[in-house]
Design an enzyme around this catalytic site. Structure first.
Site, PDB file in Angstrom:
ATOM      1  N   GLU A 175       0.862  -1.185   0.000  1.00  0.00           N
ATOM      2  CA  GLU A 175       0.000   0.000   0.000  1.00  0.00           C
ATOM      3  C   GLU A 175       0.889   1.222   0.000  1.00  0.00           C
ATOM      4  O   GLU A 175       1.709   1.391   0.906  1.00  0.00           O
ATOM      5  CB  GLU A 175      -0.815   0.072   1.297  1.00  0.00           C
ATOM      6  CG  GLU A 175      -2.002  -0.819   1.374  1.00  0.00           C
ATOM      7  CD  GLU A 175      -2.692  -0.625   2.732  1.00  0.00           C
ATOM      8  OE1 GLU A 175      -2.641   0.487   3.307  1.00  0.00           O
ATOM      9  OE2 GLU A 175      -3.271  -1.596   3.214  1.00  0.00           O
ATOM     10  N   ASP A 178      -6.095   8.420  10.926  1.00  0.00           N
ATOM     11  CA  ASP A 178      -4.746   7.966  11.251  1.00  0.00           C
ATOM     12  C   ASP A 178      -4.258   8.436  12.612  1.00  0.00           C
ATOM     13  O   ASP A 178      -4.561   9.548  13.041  1.00  0.00           O
ATOM     14  CB  ASP A 178      -3.761   8.447  10.166  1.00  0.00           C
ATOM     15  CG  ASP A 178      -3.862   7.614   8.909  1.00  0.00           C
ATOM     16  OD1 ASP A 178      -3.667   6.382   9.011  1.00  0.00           O
ATOM     17  OD2 ASP A 178      -4.172   8.172   7.839  1.00  0.00           O
ATOM     18  N   TYR A 211     -10.901  -4.987   3.869  1.00  0.00           N
ATOM     19  CA  TYR A 211      -9.937  -4.505   4.858  1.00  0.00           C
ATOM     20  C   TYR A 211     -10.668  -4.445   6.194  1.00  0.00           C
ATOM     21  O   TYR A 211     -11.533  -3.600   6.386  1.00  0.00           O
ATOM     22  CB  TYR A 211      -9.466  -3.111   4.427  1.00  0.00           C
ATOM     23  CG  TYR A 211      -8.285  -2.528   5.180  1.00  0.00           C
ATOM     24  CD1 TYR A 211      -8.229  -2.519   6.572  1.00  0.00           C
ATOM     25  CD2 TYR A 211      -7.227  -1.950   4.487  1.00  0.00           C
ATOM     26  CE1 TYR A 211      -7.154  -1.968   7.234  1.00  0.00           C
ATOM     27  CE2 TYR A 211      -6.143  -1.391   5.150  1.00  0.00           C
ATOM     28  CZ  TYR A 211      -6.109  -1.401   6.523  1.00  0.00           C
ATOM     29  OH  TYR A 211      -5.043  -0.840   7.186  1.00  0.00           O
TER      30      TYR A 211
END
Lengths: 260, 397
Positions: free
Chosen positions: A46, A57, A171
């Site tokens: 990725e 994040d 995911y």
């Protein structure tokens, strides 16, 4: 066939996915890291396109994104980097980024550029499938997968919806939280993975919070693949020669192979 | 009648729900609960009761005679949101969402704040409702709005400094989202402006539209008709949408949002999102935003922390494109002059945010006939800005 699908056809081999932020600590290190990761046993990389406001994040990738942007990294830099890397490594490359830089580039133009640069998929944490219709159409035209995410909070109905849109693999976000290394795997991970498994036969890769070979091995008892990000970013920070990153990936691969 | 947003949370092409998957169930719950209270008279009775007894509503609509004379005679009215408890319109939304969080059963509240007004309002409501309260505030804003930090702490809120990015409002919102993603089952995110993913822009608008509803009644009592112009400062746009919304169908009433031109739009150091921005996706919704040629969100500048934000509520984007409202921008310099004027001729110290609306009115009013009326939303009081004013005067206060 999309190259991502090919890696899941060998049922005997579990999938190891690495995340790196393009341009952090430098563009040179990104170019150097990808072949090392591939050789050490990664099955997919990725490439993070840095975004100014990465709200899913944690501190490590926030910091990496901030500095990559300071280093002058643009979407174009990322596409050029992907193009160089796709000639060097045989494993599939995907982009991970937030929606706005893609929207600003233009959905069709971006997907076309991705396909010309050897990118096989997109992971976009602020894009649920309901808002993804237009991008999905563009991605489909250029044989690019949109890899959607599921979280431990996802309901059964939600799992079905997301799975029906998912390209490549799903995911699974291991924790109710942001990206970043954590000491322990969440206790409900197993039940989460099995809830998703019941609803779909798409490959399931688990990410967020995984930072040791032991954690990876544990996850792979129930999942098809494991995604490691913040830990790799930190190792690249610590050791510019990248030998630590190579050793780490080989260790993870080793544990994966022996615990099979 | 305006029925937006649609069922997917869109105002025309703006809005939507661009959220990480982990938040989806919480948004479903929020939408369900909000739907259930929309026509629940007991909820709105409690909300209006608290607006009256706790926040001090209705706020007056004051005829600013000297300001009107100064501008040549056009009648100017000030909607005195500065007189509410905690000093700004933010309390209306904090009360509404506080009650909503209680209904959902969440006892931990997080919020972002720029100028500190929303943080103070949220801290007050949490103290009153007995809820835990964490406020995210950019380090730069903590410095320039110190009195509000103390007020929040006095009311038991924990103020967490945000050191990422530009250390201002947008970064505080990022950090609040990260907290929420990590504590989704226990926590309600009490967003302070009409921004963010659906249903926030609608909810915040609905709670704030008490401002416009009161104005409608008050202006008719005072002048016998609707106003010709309504002017409100616009950062995220909650006080503006609150005063605009009840007038959307009254097409003769011109609606004007005033953004922060900072050091001048041409310098790049501003926060004039609608005036100078382009559409994109930021903080969970599609709307105008200030972005660079690569789709990165730009850093903004304004003398007022509350307008220092590169996004804007999606309904404002819709109103701009449809032409129903227009958006202008005022510079720090002009805003400071308007601030001083209002202090000295009306004895009212406005928040620097609200002074943007005054500043534009000072330019508009002299061009209008004397029989026209203008309503300005004086969204907050300026006590919190004494440090900035003192700095601007070089310490010579």
């Amino acid at each position: 066939m999309n190259s991502i699908d090919a890696i899941f056809t060998d049922k005997g081999r579990k999938t190891l996915i690495a995340y790196i932020t393009v341009g952090y600590p430098s563009i040179e290190s990104t170019l150097k890291a990808a072949p090392i990761l591939a050789e050490a046993g990664c099955d997919l990389i990725e490439l993070g396109i840095p975004f100014s406001d990465p709200l899913a994040d944690g501190a490590t990738i926030q910091n990496a994104s901030f500095h990559a942007l300071q280093n002058g990294v643009t979407v174009k830099t990322c596409l050029e980097t992907a193009q160089k890397l796709s000639k060097q490594v045989k494993i599939p490359l995907v982009f991970m980024t937030y929606l706005n830089p893609i929207m600003h580039y233009g959905f069709d133009a971006f997907c076309k550029a991705c396909s010309e640069s050897g990118i096989s998929g997109l992971i976009i944490p602020d894009l649920p499938p309901e808002e993804g219709i237009e991008l999905e159409e563009a991605a489909h035209r250029y044989n690019i997968h949109i890899i959607y995410l599921l979280a431990p909070t996802s309901t059964e109905q939600r799992i079905v919806t997301v799975a029906s849109h998912a390209g490549g693999f799903i995911y699974l976000v291991s924790v109710t939280g942001v990206t970043g290394a954590r000491k322990d795997l969440p206790p409900d991970l197993k039940s989460f993975v099995s809830r998703v498994r019941k609803a779909t036969d798409k490959p399931l890769c688990v990410g967020f919070g995984i930072s040791t070979p032991e954690q990876a091995a544990e996850v792979l008892q129930i999942a098809d693949g494991v995604i490691i990000g913040s830990k790799i970013v930190r190792l690249m920070e610590e050791d510019g020669s990248l030998s630590k990153v190579g050793t780490f990936i080989r260790d993870v691969r080793g544990v994966m192979n022996t615990s099979k | 009648m305006n029925t937006l947003p649609d069922e997917r949370g869109y105002f025309g092409r703006y809005g939507g729900e661009y959220i990480p998957e982990v938040l989806v169930p919480a948004f479903d719950e929020l939408k369900r609960t909000y739907d259930s209270i929309k026509n629940d008279r007991s909820f709105w009775a409690e909300f209006k009761g608290l607006c009256r007894d706790y926040a001090g509503r209705p706020t007056p609509l004051y005829y600013a005679e000297k300001l009107s004379q100064h501008c040549g005679g056009t009648r100017i009215f000030l909607k005195r949101e500065d007189l509410t408890h905690t000093g700004a319109h933010k309390i209306n939304n904090a009360l509404g969402q506080g009650l909503l969080a209680r209904k959902i059963g969440k006892n931990r509240i997080i919020a972002e704040t720029g100028a500190g007004q929303h943080g103070v309002a949220t801290a007050a409501v949490c103290a009153m409702l007995g809820m835990e309260c964490v406020i995210y505030m950019g380090e730069e804003d903590i410095r320039r709005q110190a009195p509000n930090v103390l007020r929040m702490k006095l009311m038991n809120a924990e103020v967490r400094p945000v050191t990422s990015g530009s250390k201002t409002l947008k970064d505080a919102i990022n950090e609040a989202f990260r907290d929420w993603i990590s504590n989704i089952t226990t926590t309600h995110y009490l967003i302070g402006s009409a921004v963010g993913p659906n249903p926030y822009p609608m909810m915040v608008r609905d709670f704030q539209s008490i401002i416009g509803s009161e104005v409608k009644q008050q202006i008719i009592e005072k002048t016998g008709r609707l106003p010709d112009y309504i002017i409100a400062c616009t950062g995220g746009g909650s006080n503006a949408i609150g005063i605009f919304y009840p007038f959307l169908d009254d097409k003769d009433v011109k609606l004007i949002g005033v953004e922060a031109a900072g050091r001048g739009v041409e310098t790049g150091k501003h926060a004039a999102t609608l005036f100078a921005g382009t559409p994109g996706v930021f903080h969970g919704a599609k709307s105008y935003l200030l972005q660079d040629s690569d789709g990165q969100i730009m850093e903004t500048h304004s003398i007022s922390a509350g307008l220092d934000y590169p996004g804007v509520g999606p309904e404002h984007s819709y109103l701009k494109d449809s032409g129903r409202a227009s958006y202008v921008a005022e510079t720090d310099k002009d805003v400071l002059a308007a601030f001083h004027l209002l202090c000295s001729i009306e004895g009212i110290i406005p928040a620097l945010e609200s002074a943007h609306a005054i500043s534009y009115a000072l330019k508009l009013a002299p061009k209008l006939a004397k029989d026209k009326t203008i309503v300005i939303n004086l969204s907050g009081r300026g006590d919190k800005d004494m440090g900035i004013i003192s700095e601007a005067l070089g310490g010579n206060l």
